[in-house]
Motif scaffolding. Structure first.
Motif, PDB file in Angstrom:
ATOM      1  N   GLN A  88       5.354   3.131  12.565  1.00 34.86           N
ATOM      2  CA  GLN A  88       6.212   2.027  12.119  1.00 34.86           C
ATOM      3  C   GLN A  88       6.109   1.785  10.613  1.00 34.86           C
ATOM      4  O   GLN A  88       6.177   0.648  10.139  1.00 34.86           O
ATOM      5  N   MET A  89       5.929   2.866   9.858  1.00 33.29           N
ATOM      6  CA  MET A  89       5.885   2.787   8.404  1.00 33.29           C
ATOM      7  C   MET A  89       7.150   3.388   7.814  1.00 33.29           C
ATOM      8  O   MET A  89       7.801   4.230   8.435  1.00 33.29           O
ATOM      9  N   ARG A  90       7.485   2.964   6.607  1.00 34.26           N
ATOM     10  CA  ARG A  90       8.588   3.580   5.884  1.00 34.26           C
ATOM     11  C   ARG A  90       8.066   4.812   5.135  1.00 34.26           C
ATOM     12  O   ARG A  90       6.919   4.836   4.696  1.00 34.26           O
ATOM     13  N   VAL A  91       8.939   5.806   5.004  1.00 36.80           N
ATOM     14  CA  VAL A  91       8.511   7.098   4.469  1.00 36.80           C
ATOM     15  C   VAL A  91       9.419   7.559   3.336  1.00 36.80           C
ATOM     16  O   VAL A  91      10.644   7.548   3.464  1.00 36.80           O
ATOM     17  N   ALA A  92       8.789   7.972   2.243  1.00 38.10           N
ATOM     18  CA  ALA A  92       9.489   8.668   1.162  1.00 38.10           C
ATOM     19  C   ALA A  92       9.125  10.145   1.275  1.00 38.10           C
ATOM     20  O   ALA A  92       7.950  10.507   1.171  1.00 38.10           O
ATOM     21  N   ALA A  93      10.109  10.972   1.521  1.00 39.68           N
ATOM     22  CA  ALA A  93       9.871  12.411   1.682  1.00 39.68           C
ATOM     23  C   ALA A  93      10.144  13.139   0.379  1.00 39.68           C
ATOM     24  O   ALA A  93      11.102  12.829  -0.333  1.00 39.68           O
ATOM     25  N   ILE A  94       9.266  14.105   0.085  1.00 38.31           N
ATOM     26  CA  ILE A  94       9.460  14.983  -1.071  1.00 38.31           C
ATOM     27  C   ILE A  94       9.517  16.414  -0.540  1.00 38.31           C
ATOM     28  O   ILE A  94       8.514  17.133  -0.543  1.00 38.31           O
ATOM     29  N   PRO A  95      10.659  16.850  -0.036  1.00 39.53           N
ATOM     30  CA  PRO A  95      10.744  18.201   0.528  1.00 39.53           C
ATOM     31  C   PRO A  95      10.526  19.258  -0.551  1.00 39.53           C
ATOM     32  O   PRO A  95      11.067  19.152  -1.653  1.00 39.53           O
ATOM     33  N   ASP A  96       9.717  20.248  -0.228  1.00 44.42           N
ATOM     34  CA  ASP A  96       9.494  21.359  -1.156  1.00 44.42           C
ATOM     35  C   ASP A  96      10.625  22.358  -0.968  1.00 44.42           C
ATOM     36  O   ASP A  96      10.664  23.092   0.019  1.00 44.42           O
ATOM     37  N   ARG A  97      11.533  22.375  -1.910  1.00 43.31           N
ATOM     38  CA  ARG A  97      12.740  23.187  -1.779  1.00 43.31           C
ATOM     39  C   ARG A  97      12.459  24.684  -1.751  1.00 43.31           C
ATOM     40  O   ARG A  97      13.349  25.481  -1.457  1.00 43.31           O
ATOM     41  N   ARG A  98      11.232  25.072  -2.049  1.00 47.35           N
ATOM     42  CA  ARG A  98      10.866  26.484  -1.936  1.00 47.35           C
ATOM     43  C   ARG A  98      10.762  26.919  -0.477  1.00 47.35           C
ATOM     44  O   ARG A  98      10.846  28.115  -0.173  1.00 47.35           O
ATOM     45  N   PHE A  99      10.562  25.938   0.414  1.00 43.41           N
ATOM     46  CA  PHE A  99      10.278  26.279   1.807  1.00 43.41           C
ATOM     47  C   PHE A  99      11.201  25.612   2.818  1.00 43.41           C
ATOM     48  O   PHE A  99      11.326  26.099   3.940  1.00 43.41           O
ATOM     49  N   SER A 133      13.045  13.790  -5.157  1.00 43.97           N
ATOM     50  CA  SER A 133      12.829  15.173  -5.586  1.00 43.97           C
ATOM     51  C   SER A 133      11.499  15.373  -6.285  1.00 43.97           C
ATOM     52  O   SER A 133      11.052  16.510  -6.444  1.00 43.97           O
ATOM     53  N   ASP A 134      10.860  14.267  -6.698  1.00 44.74           N
ATOM     54  CA  ASP A 134       9.606  14.402  -7.438  1.00 44.74           C
ATOM     55  C   ASP A 134       8.744  13.169  -7.235  1.00 44.74           C
ATOM     56  O   ASP A 134       9.253  12.059  -7.042  1.00 44.74           O
ATOM     57  N   LEU A 135       7.453  13.374  -7.319  1.00 45.57           N
ATOM     58  CA  LEU A 135       6.492  12.288  -7.137  1.00 45.57           C
ATOM     59  C   LEU A 135       6.698  11.161  -8.139  1.00 45.57           C
ATOM     60  O   LEU A 135       6.459   9.986  -7.829  1.00 45.57           O
ATOM     61  N   ASN A 136       7.161  11.498  -9.338  1.00 42.53           N
ATOM     62  CA  ASN A 136       7.287  10.461 -10.369  1.00 42.53           C
ATOM     63  C   ASN A 136       8.407   9.462 -10.092  1.00 42.53           C
ATOM     64  O   ASN A 136       8.566   8.486 -10.834  1.00 42.53           O
ATOM     65  N   GLU A 137       9.172   9.672  -9.016  1.00 41.98           N
ATOM     66  CA  GLU A 137      10.198   8.705  -8.620  1.00 41.98           C
ATOM     67  C   GLU A 137       9.631   7.564  -7.773  1.00 41.98           C
ATOM     68  O   GLU A 137      10.309   6.560  -7.546  1.00 41.98           O
ATOM     69  N   ILE A 138       8.401   7.711  -7.303  1.00 44.92           N
ATOM     70  CA  ILE A 138       7.834   6.730  -6.369  1.00 44.92           C
ATOM     71  C   ILE A 138       7.654   5.340  -6.991  1.00 44.92           C
ATOM     72  O   ILE A 138       8.027   4.332  -6.370  1.00 44.92           O
ATOM     73  N   ALA A 147       0.844  -1.194   0.000  1.00 41.64           N
ATOM     74  CA  ALA A 147       0.000   0.000   0.000  1.00 41.64           C
ATOM     75  C   ALA A 147       0.878   1.242   0.000  1.00 41.64           C
ATOM     76  O   ALA A 147       1.990   1.234   0.538  1.00 41.64           O
ATOM     77  N   VAL A 148       0.362   2.297  -0.618  1.00 36.38           N
ATOM     78  CA  VAL A 148       1.030   3.597  -0.604  1.00 36.38           C
ATOM     79  C   VAL A 148       0.034   4.614  -0.054  1.00 36.38           C
ATOM     80  O   VAL A 148      -1.102   4.708  -0.540  1.00 36.38           O
ATOM     81  N   ILE A 149       0.460   5.354   0.958  1.00 40.31           N
ATOM     82  CA  ILE A 149      -0.401   6.325   1.630  1.00 40.31           C
ATOM     83  C   ILE A 149       0.173   7.718   1.386  1.00 40.31           C
ATOM     84  O   ILE A 149       1.320   7.994   1.738  1.00 40.31           O
ATOM     85  N   PHE A 150      -0.635   8.578   0.787  1.00 45.44           N
ATOM     86  CA  PHE A 150      -0.181   9.906   0.388  1.00 45.44           C
ATOM     87  C   PHE A 150      -0.719  10.990   1.310  1.00 45.44           C
ATOM     88  O   PHE A 150      -1.908  10.995   1.656  1.00 45.44           O
ATOM     89  N   ASP A 151       0.148  11.913   1.661  1.00 47.81           N
ATOM     90  CA  ASP A 151      -0.315  13.194   2.167  1.00 47.81           C
ATOM     91  C   ASP A 151      -0.911  13.945   0.970  1.00 47.81           C
ATOM     92  O   ASP A 151      -0.619  13.612  -0.190  1.00 47.81           O
ATOM     93  N   LEU A 152      -1.731  14.949   1.239  1.00 45.66           N
ATOM     94  CA  LEU A 152      -2.331  15.728   0.149  1.00 45.66           C
ATOM     95  C   LEU A 152      -1.560  17.015  -0.105  1.00 45.66           C
ATOM     96  O   LEU A 152      -1.014  17.228  -1.190  1.00 45.66           O
ATOM     97  N   ASP A 153      -1.498  17.880   0.908  1.00 42.39           N
ATOM     98  CA  ASP A 153      -0.860  19.186   0.737  1.00 42.39           C
ATOM     99  C   ASP A 153       0.636  19.044   0.495  1.00 42.39           C
ATOM    100  O   ASP A 153       1.356  18.449   1.299  1.00 42.39           O
ATOM    101  N   GLY A 154       1.098  19.579  -0.623  1.00 44.94           N
ATOM    102  CA  GLY A 154       2.518  19.552  -0.926  1.00 44.94           C
ATOM    103  C   GLY A 154       3.002  18.259  -1.550  1.00 44.94           C
ATOM    104  O   GLY A 154       4.174  18.153  -1.918  1.00 44.94           O
ATOM    105  N   VAL A 155       2.113  17.268  -1.675  1.00 46.43           N
ATOM    106  CA  VAL A 155       2.475  15.991  -2.305  1.00 46.43           C
ATOM    107  C   VAL A 155       1.662  15.788  -3.579  1.00 46.43           C
ATOM    108  O   VAL A 155       2.212  15.584  -4.656  1.00 46.43           O
TER     109      VAL A 155
END
Length: 220
Positions: free
Chosen positions: A181-192, A207-212, A7-15
């Motif tokens: 206890q989940m693994r996390v892929a972070a996509i930091p918004d370099r603007r902030f 660096s981008d969602l398309n790497e997932i 399963a992949v669980i997405f945040d909404l804002d900024g993702v």
């Protein structure tokens, strides 16, 4: 070898939603109602946290004696307008979600945003059918960085935490997922934010969602 993801669980804002630049304006609009001039100077402090934590931070920062529930309600009402008319989708969001569906992964959204803004936004962009589950910030008692929203997603998806990949852009969201206890892929918004701050916190930094999709394939 790490367990493969189911399963992949997405945040909404900024993702999925390119909303982070707009939250400064949402909060400036909110705080102006209480005679506060806000220019986004505390963006990092409220990035990704629950409405309650954000409002309580502002109350403390600007010495406001306003009921927390009142400010939370107004913040939600203002956000609804912005999500309906101004906030857009990251270009790679829908293609990535469709690819993950073809990989037979279960998909969910867990967001600090309220249902009245998040669900219409997902529907307007025709993303809702791609998700098995959507949980919004007003549907849990404890918001991020508490792990409740991720633990509930795991339970409802029927997928154990160790088989879930979370995609987040905020350190508070990363902390919530790690506490679940989940693994996390972070996509930091370099603007902030500085991506280096995520390297010790997240399992993966992209660096981008398309790497997932390729990240998931590489795990096995």
């Amino acid at each position: 070898m790490p367990r493969r993801f189911h399963a992949v669980i997405f945040d909404l804002d900024g993702v999925l939603a390119d909303s982070e630049p707009w939250w400064n304006e949402i909060d400036a609009t909110l705080l102006a109602e209480y005679s506060v001039t806000y220019r986004g100077e505390y963006h990092r402090n409220v990035l990704g946290v629950s409405y309650r934590l954000a409002v309580e931070f502002y109350k403390n920062a600007f010495s406001l004696s306003v009921p927390t529930e009142e400010m939370m309600q107004r913040r939600g009402e203002i956000a609804v307008r912005f999500f309906a008319h101004r906030i857009g989708l990251f270009p790679s969001a829908k293609p990535v979600l469709e690819e993950l569906r073809h990989m037979n992964l279960r998909l969910a959204v867990t967001t600090s945003s309220v249902s009245a803004s998040a669900r219409p936004f997902l529907g307007r962009h025709e993303l809702s059918p791609l998700f098995d589950l959507i949980i919004t910030g007003d549907e849990v008692e404890h918001g991020k960085p508490h792990p409740e929203i991720y633990l509930r997603a795991s339970e409802k998806l029927g997928v154990p935490p160790e088989a879930c990949l979370v995609v987040e852009d905020s350190l508070s969201g990363v902390a919530a997922a790690k506490a679940a206890q989940m693994r996390v892929a972070a996509i930091p918004d370099r603007r902030f934010v500085d991506p280096r701050n995520y390297e010790k916190e997240a399992n993966y930094v992209v660096s981008d969602l398309n790497e997932i999709p390729s990240l998931i394939r590489n795990i096995g």
